[in-house]
Design a protein around this motif. Structure first.
Motif, PDB file in Angstrom:
ATOM      1  N   HIS A 383       0.929  -0.938  -0.201  1.00  0.00           N
ATOM      2  CA  HIS A 383       0.438  -0.130  -0.198  1.00  0.00           C
ATOM      3  C   HIS A 383       1.300   1.379   0.345  1.00  0.00           C
ATOM      4  O   HIS A 383       0.186   2.580   0.385  1.00  0.00           O
ATOM      5  CB  HIS A 383      -0.912   0.597   1.176  1.00  0.00           C
ATOM      6  N   HIS A 386      -0.288   5.143  -1.742  1.00  0.00           N
ATOM      7  CA  HIS A 386      -0.797   5.951  -0.614  1.00  0.00           C
ATOM      8  C   HIS A 386      -0.240   6.721  -1.072  1.00  0.00           C
ATOM      9  O   HIS A 386      -1.302   8.039  -1.057  1.00  0.00           O
ATOM     10  CB  HIS A 386      -0.611   5.630   0.667  1.00  0.00           C
ATOM     11  N   THR A 473      -7.088   7.168  -0.229  1.00  0.00           N
ATOM     12  CA  THR A 473      -7.850   6.151  -0.444  1.00  0.00           C
ATOM     13  C   THR A 473      -7.639   5.224  -1.772  1.00  0.00           C
ATOM     14  O   THR A 473      -7.260   3.996  -1.657  1.00  0.00           O
ATOM     15  CB  THR A 473      -8.998   6.149  -0.133  1.00  0.00           C
ATOM     16  N   ASN A 476      -3.764   4.658  -2.799  1.00  0.00           N
ATOM     17  CA  ASN A 476      -3.335   3.421  -1.553  1.00  0.00           C
ATOM     18  C   ASN A 476      -4.309   1.287  -1.899  1.00  0.00           C
ATOM     19  O   ASN A 476      -3.258   1.156  -2.660  1.00  0.00           O
ATOM     20  CB  ASN A 476      -4.069   3.318  -0.893  1.00  0.00           C
ATOM     21  N   THR A 565      -6.201   2.596   5.129  1.00  0.00           N
ATOM     22  CA  THR A 565      -6.652   3.340   4.035  1.00  0.00           C
ATOM     23  C   THR A 565      -8.038   3.988   4.405  1.00  0.00           C
ATOM     24  O   THR A 565      -8.424   4.699   3.981  1.00  0.00           O
ATOM     25  CB  THR A 565      -7.152   2.281   3.523  1.00  0.00           C
ATOM     26  N   ASN A 652      -8.943  -2.702   3.389  1.00  0.00           N
ATOM     27  CA  ASN A 652      -8.546  -2.496   2.026  1.00  0.00           C
ATOM     28  C   ASN A 652      -8.725  -3.657   1.985  1.00  0.00           C
ATOM     29  O   ASN A 652      -9.016  -4.155  -0.088  1.00  0.00           O
ATOM     30  CB  ASN A 652      -7.240  -1.641   1.492  1.00  0.00           C
TER      31      ASN A 652
END
Length: 697
Positions: A383, A386, A473, A476, A565, A652
């Motif tokens: 992630h 982001h 969001t 990510n 997230t 997520n």
């Protein structure tokens, strides 16, 4: 030393990862099946299934005992501890999108330690396949190899490298990235010729980003040399990567889609699940005495172990001591090399904190304190994209990639194709970026795996209406789309965010956008006003549907809001808005429902306290958790403890076992809190309607 004479010689044992657990059991018991007899193969095998998160404290030979112990087929776990290793399979076969999920290199490492040399699948997730390359585990999409294996033929290195791009083939031929790096990169960053990057500007950019006070401009980020006047129109992603590209052996001067190359990252970051493993790799390759390149631009985070004593999976597995040892190994590594470290605090430690501790989830922290438009950011977490919300190139890598980057400054990446996601119109109140991502994940194009390895650029009139938190969001969760990363071109909102959150006066330069005629591999148009609150059924983030289309009534046991997230300021604005409304209406959380909220960073926690949100949370009986990774990675409170439990979560991903043994439904922050008050899956709008109609009083 190279592997030029390497070959897989008959007889070879092949394990077909069938959707039918009984067929897997028969193979483990010694029966050899043909491709036809194996039936339908498991698609979407995740790294959470290959190596469940609670065993990641192992990074030695023991890891091989746990290969595929989390695999779920028709609700069963057909592969027990040590079963794969004891059965002696050299080849694994599966369906589409093999290795989706996190960046954990533990997964291919466990497979190789269990005796596997080759994984054949219809398609592979980017990070998994690159990690496999880096450790010398072969992967192939050529199912014709199975016919040859059944005939008893020898599979040569040429066969195994068929169709691979030159850099990947060279790395595999060398036996892995660290061996390749010692041969071609020599552990010396200055041996890599950078065509466009002005190296001496990065420290100034880093200092400005960290202090949040210095003036920053594009020249201090990416070098002042402009792109060639006759260059073809480019996307913002392509411009940034060109400015950071390094010349190295087996990499093209003018990269095309699919080509492997190296870039220099402005920021490299790592967390405790990877640091001990990275140091072990480096010592094995270089001995005790090695030097890290640009250590001031390496960040170390302790963000996955704050609540390990309350993690059911770790407690049940007797892994607490291992986890503490893993964290201590990272602290020792950071101290030895003088690296900047952020460490999350437990509830008890927070009471002793003087307020100076700045901590949180690694990739959320990088966006909040370090990353700037035009930079390249890499981290050992899927992630990491982001930070693409700020207009930089941010992507996740595995342990070997990061270890190599530590000592060479070079980060391997495969030149991707770009997808433009055009956001049209404006989201209705109560519909969030999370709903948008669950919508995208459920589209056939994504479900079929076409997003794997792509860059998703979010643009259009709709993006201007979204805050940086909401944009984060989107970028990510490009990890869930299968993409390399996501990116949003910097604009007035970006400048506002950097000034408000970090005190940085950022100037957007003319080049920091995609050219009008830039080439995209695919276009996706989303009509934002048509979107509704979404949920994703347990098992995969791609199993999304509009909440209004859900026919059954789904009772919940746990509601969890948090993670990278959904642990940002704006997410907590949503949590508070729903709970505050419920409090005014006299609503309470139903008996038997547990509610958890976990901050993403200390800055989010401090914001919520300043807004008075903590009073509402306390009044509604919500358990507040300190900033860190938690139930999302099955490493803290909020994880289920029983297969019968049902969770609604703002995290997520909901792969099997991801957040405990129970069933996890994904939803947006307002839907999670509305469901907490209703005791069942419900949107905030429907909760308001039912309450005012007297149905929930």
């Amino acid at each position: 030393m190279t592997m030029n004479n390497f070959a897989l010689k008959a007889p070879l044992r092949v394990l077909y990862l069938s959707q039918n657990p009984a067929l897997i059991g028969r193979q483990l018991d010694g029966e050899a099946l043909s491709r036809e007899q194996a039936g339908a193969l498991r698609d979407d095998v995740s790294t959470d299934e290959i190596t469940p998160v609670h065993i990641l404290s192992h990074y030695d030979d023991t890891l091989g005992d746990f290969a595929h112990t989390g695999l779920r087929c028709e609700g069963e776990n057909p592969i027990a501890r040590r079963a794969l290793r004891q059965a002696g399979f050299q080849v694994l076969v599966a369906g589409r999108r093999y290795g989706k999920g996190s960046s954990r290199e533990h997964s291919p490492t466990a497979e190789k330690l269990a005796g596997v040399w080759l994984v054949i699948a219809e398609s592979f997730e980017r990070i998994y396949r690159q990690n496999a390359d880096n450790i010398g585990l072969f992967t192939s999409t050529d199912f014709g190899l199975l016919d040859r294996i059944e005939r008893g033929e020898t599979i040569t290195l040429v066969d195994l490298l068929q169709g691979r791009e030159p850099l990947a083939a060279s790395i595999l031929s060398a036996g892995g990235l660290l061996l390749w790096g010692q041969r071609f990169l020599n552990g010396n960053e200055t041996s890599l010729t950078n065509a466009r990057l002005s190296h001496n500007t990065h420290s100034a950019a880093g200092a400005a980003s960290h202090t949040g006070t210095a003036h920053t401009d594009a020249a201090a980020l990416c070098g002042s040399e402009p792109l060639l006047a006759n260059a073809a129109p480019q996307t913002l992603f392509e411009k940034i990567l060109h400015r950071h590209r390094l010349a190295a052996p087996h990499t093209p001067a003018q990269p095309q889609a699919g080509d492997g190359l190296f870039v220099q990252a402005d920021w490299r970051f790592i967390h405790e699940y990877y640091t001990g493993m990275a140091e072990t790799l480096l010592r094995g390759a270089l001995g005790e005495d090695f030097t890290l390149q640009r250590p001031k631009q390496i960040l170390v985070f302790e963000d996955h172990t704050s609540y390990v004593e309350e993690s059911p999976a770790h407690v049940r597995g007797g892994l607490i001591a291992n986890m503490h040892a893993m964290s201590q190994a990272q602290r020792d590594f950071a101290a030895r090399h003088g690296l900047r470290m952020h460490r999350t605090l437990t509830d008890a430690e927070v009471l002793q904190d003087d307020g100076s501790n700045v901590a949180g989830i690694s990739h959320a922290m990088v966006a909040e304190h370090y990353a700037l438009p035009g930079q390249v950011v890499v981290g050992t977490d899927s992630h990491t994209p982001h930070s693409g919300a700020l207009g930089c190139v941010a992507f996740g890598v595995g342990t070997t990639d990061m270890a190599n980057a530590f000592v060479t400054g070079a980060v391997r990446v495969r030149w991707p194709e770009c997808v433009r996601v055009e956001l049209q119109g404006r989201l209705h109140a109560g519909v969030t970026a999370k709903d948008l991502m669950l919508h995208l994940l459920a589209t056939p194009w994504i479900r079929e795996g076409h997003g794997v390895g792509k860059v998703f650029e979010f643009a259009g009139e709709g993006i201007a209406q979204l805050s940086t938190d909401e944009r984060a969001t989107l970028t990510n969760m490009c990890a869930e789309l299968g993409g390399l990363t996501g990116i949003v071109a910097p604009d007035a909102e970006t400048v506002r965010f950097l000034k408000e959150r970090r005190g940085v006066d950022f100037l957007i330069e003319d080049w920091m956008h995609s050219n009008a005629k830039a080439r995209y591999a695919h276009h996706i148009a989303v009509d934002l006003p048509s979107l509704q609150p979404m949920v994703a059924r347990p098992g995969d983030p791609g199993l999304g549907l509009a909440l209004s289309a859900l026919k059954e009534r789904v009772k919940i046991d746990i509601a969890y809001g948090g993670s990278c997230t959904a642990g940002k300021r704006e997410d907590f604005d949503h949590y508070h808005a729903v709970l505050a409304w419920g409090l005014k209406q006299g609503l309470k959380v139903p008996e038997g429902v547990q509610v958890f909220l976990q901050y993403g960073t200390t800055a989010v926690r401090d914001y919520c306290r300043a807004q008075g949100y903590d009073q509402t949370f306390a009044a509604m009986g919500v358990r507040i958790l300190q900033p860190s990774c938690g139930a999302c990675a099955n490493c803290g409170p909020g994880s289920s403890t029983d297969a019968a439990q049902v969770t609604v979560s703002a995290i997520n991903r909901n792969f099997p076992g991801r957040s405990g043994p129970g069933q996890v439904w994904l939803a947006s922050p307002p839907t999670v809190m509305a469901s907490a008050l209703a005791g069942e899956l419900l949107s905030f709008e429907d909760l308001q309607r039912r309450t005012l109609a007297g149905e929930h009083r």
